[in-house]
Design an enzyme around this catalytic site. Structure first.
Site, PDB file in Angstrom:
ATOM      1  CE  LYS A 143      -2.015  -0.843   4.000  1.00 39.01           C
ATOM      2  NZ  LYS A 143      -1.420  -1.752   4.653  1.00 39.01           N
ATOM      3  NE  ARG A 179      -3.315  -1.040  10.292  1.00 33.06           N
ATOM      4  CZ  ARG A 179      -2.338  -0.193   9.743  1.00 33.06           C
ATOM      5  NH1 ARG A 179      -2.665   0.833   9.155  1.00 33.06           N
ATOM      6  NH2 ARG A 179      -1.215  -0.674   9.725  1.00 33.06           N
ATOM      7  NE  ARG A 234       7.746  -2.404   5.712  1.00 31.95           N
ATOM      8  CZ  ARG A 234       6.204  -2.472   5.974  1.00 31.95           C
ATOM      9  NH1 ARG A 234       5.510  -1.968   4.929  1.00 31.95           N
ATOM     10  NH2 ARG A 234       5.854  -2.622   7.078  1.00 31.95           N
ATOM     11  NE  ARG A 261       7.264   0.228   9.760  1.00 38.97           N
ATOM     12  CZ  ARG A 261       5.979  -0.011   9.424  1.00 38.97           C
ATOM     13  NH1 ARG A 261       5.670   0.555   8.098  1.00 38.97           N
ATOM     14  NH2 ARG A 261       5.161  -0.171  10.061  1.00 38.97           N
ATOM     15  NE  ARG A 311       2.834  -3.798  11.899  1.00 44.00           N
ATOM     16  CZ  ARG A 311       3.907  -3.797  10.584  1.00 44.00           C
ATOM     17  NH1 ARG A 311       4.907  -4.454  10.614  1.00 44.00           N
ATOM     18  NH2 ARG A 311       3.543  -3.119   9.699  1.00 44.00           N
TER      19      ARG A 311
HETATM   20  P1  AMP Z   1       1.681   0.908   9.192  1.00 42.54           P
HETATM   21  O1  AMP Z   1       2.672   1.793   8.740  1.00 42.54           O
HETATM   22  O2  AMP Z   1       0.584   1.428   8.322  1.00 42.54           O
HETATM   23  O3  AMP Z   1       2.203  -0.752   9.026  1.00 42.54           O
HETATM   24  O4  AMP Z   1       1.496   1.206  10.739  1.00 42.54           O
HETATM   25  C1  AMP Z   1       2.190   1.088  11.819  1.00 42.54           C
HETATM   26  C2  AMP Z   1       1.551   1.208  13.046  1.00 42.54           C
HETATM   27  O5  AMP Z   1       0.925   2.451  13.340  1.00 42.54           O
HETATM   28  C3  AMP Z   1       0.620  -0.044  13.288  1.00 42.54           C
HETATM   29  O6  AMP Z   1       1.130  -1.227  13.615  1.00 42.54           O
HETATM   30  C4  AMP Z   1      -0.359   0.705  14.510  1.00 42.54           C
HETATM   31  O7  AMP Z   1       0.298   0.577  15.641  1.00 42.54           O
HETATM   32  C5  AMP Z   1      -0.203   2.169  14.003  1.00 42.54           C
HETATM   33  N1  AMP Z   1      -1.422   2.402  13.148  1.00 42.54           N
HETATM   34  C6  AMP Z   1      -1.366   2.888  11.884  1.00 42.54           C
HETATM   35  N2  AMP Z   1      -2.586   2.965  11.285  1.00 42.54           N
HETATM   36  C7  AMP Z   1      -3.508   2.662  12.339  1.00 42.54           C
HETATM   37  C8  AMP Z   1      -4.803   2.677  12.351  1.00 42.54           C
HETATM   38  N3  AMP Z   1      -5.589   3.111  11.300  1.00 42.54           N
HETATM   39  N4  AMP Z   1      -5.363   2.523  13.429  1.00 42.54           N
HETATM   40  C9  AMP Z   1      -4.648   2.088  14.522  1.00 42.54           C
HETATM   41  N5  AMP Z   1      -3.360   1.984  14.447  1.00 42.54           N
HETATM   42  C10 AMP Z   1      -2.802   2.244  13.448  1.00 42.54           C
END
Ligand code: AMP
Length: 221
Positions: A15, A90, A129, A163, A174
């Site tokens: 994404k 989400r 990544r 990360r 996750r």
């Molecule tokens: P991502 O970079 O999209 O994988 O997001 C990294 C982390 O940010 C996730 O594992 C959550 O801890 C938090 N996060 C990102 N987007 C959301 C969301 N829409 N709702 C809740 N937590 C989020």
């Protein structure tokens, strides 16, 4: 009416890469909830302090916190911006809050792109990544390496880092969160007639072409 997309899919489904491309080449603005949260954490802002423990453990940040942050970001960009919401919503409550928030602003979603990919592929992808610590561009050592080893194509930075939440145990957590909390959104948006499924296991260039054909279809509708 500007195009507003939601990118839905498990972590590591591409994404972010595709949202970055839409921003770089096609006039969109990428609103990545993960990037917004990581920036707040770095700044040690109030939201950052609230979110840090959740993000580092691969847990979802509370719905009200993330919804507030993302709607504030939408407001900052204004009604004319073409948007890709990447990683938000989400959960079902987030999707409902986004729907309400957009309605209050006389805005609508154009489509929800569902990045379909199997879990086994994701774990392999995520372990490779790397993210540029300076500008946030993402790479994959195996599938999408930078042109020069260890150097960011976009800004020339030399800190391409893994990360904290990309370590295998956190990744599995996750993924479980994704299946439990986010997958129900597929049905939710299908019922609203917004869902556009996409084969996200294809190489990034092919996925990009599919997204561009979808955009052409939306434009001519
Ligand atoms: P991502 O970079 O999209 O994988 O997001 C990294 C982390 O940010 C996730 O594992 C959550 O801890 C938090 N996060 C990102 N987007 C959301 C969301 N829409 N709702 C809740 N937590 C989020």
């Amino acid at each position: 009416m500007p195009t507003r997309l939601v990118f839905l899919g498990p972590p590591g489904s591409g994404k972010g890469t595709q949202a970055e491309r839409l921003q770089r080449d096609h006039g969109f603005i990428q609103l990545s909830s993960g990037n917004v949260l990581r920036a707040e954490i770095k700044l040690r802002s109030e939201v950052g302090e609230q979110a840090a423990a959740f993000v580092n453990a691969g847990e979802l940040v509370p719905d009200d916190v993330i919804t507030r942050v993302m709607l504030a970001a939408v407001d900052k960009l204004g009604a004319k911006a073409a948007l890709v919401l990447d990683g938000f919503p989400r959960t079902l409550p987030q999707a409902a809050a986004l729907g309400d928030g957009l309605r209050e602003r006389d805005m609508t979603l154009s489509a929800v792109v569902d990045f379909e990919i199997r879990d086994e592929k994701i774990v392999a992808r995520i372990s490779g990544r790397r993210v540029c610590a300076d500008c946030g561009s993402t790479y994959n050592l195996e599938f999408l390496p930078p042109k020069q080893d260890g150097v960011c194509d976009s800004c020339g930075g030399t800190r391409l880092e893994q990360r904290k939440d990309d370590h295998p145990t956190v990744v599995q957590h996750r993924l479980n969160e994704y299946h439990a909390q986010t997958e129900p959104l597929i049905k939710y948006y299908r019922e609203q007639g917004l869902l556009q499924p996409l084969d996200a296991s294809a190489p990034a260039d092919e996925v990009e072409q599919e997204i561009l054909s979808l955009l052409a279809k939306l434009d001519s509708a």
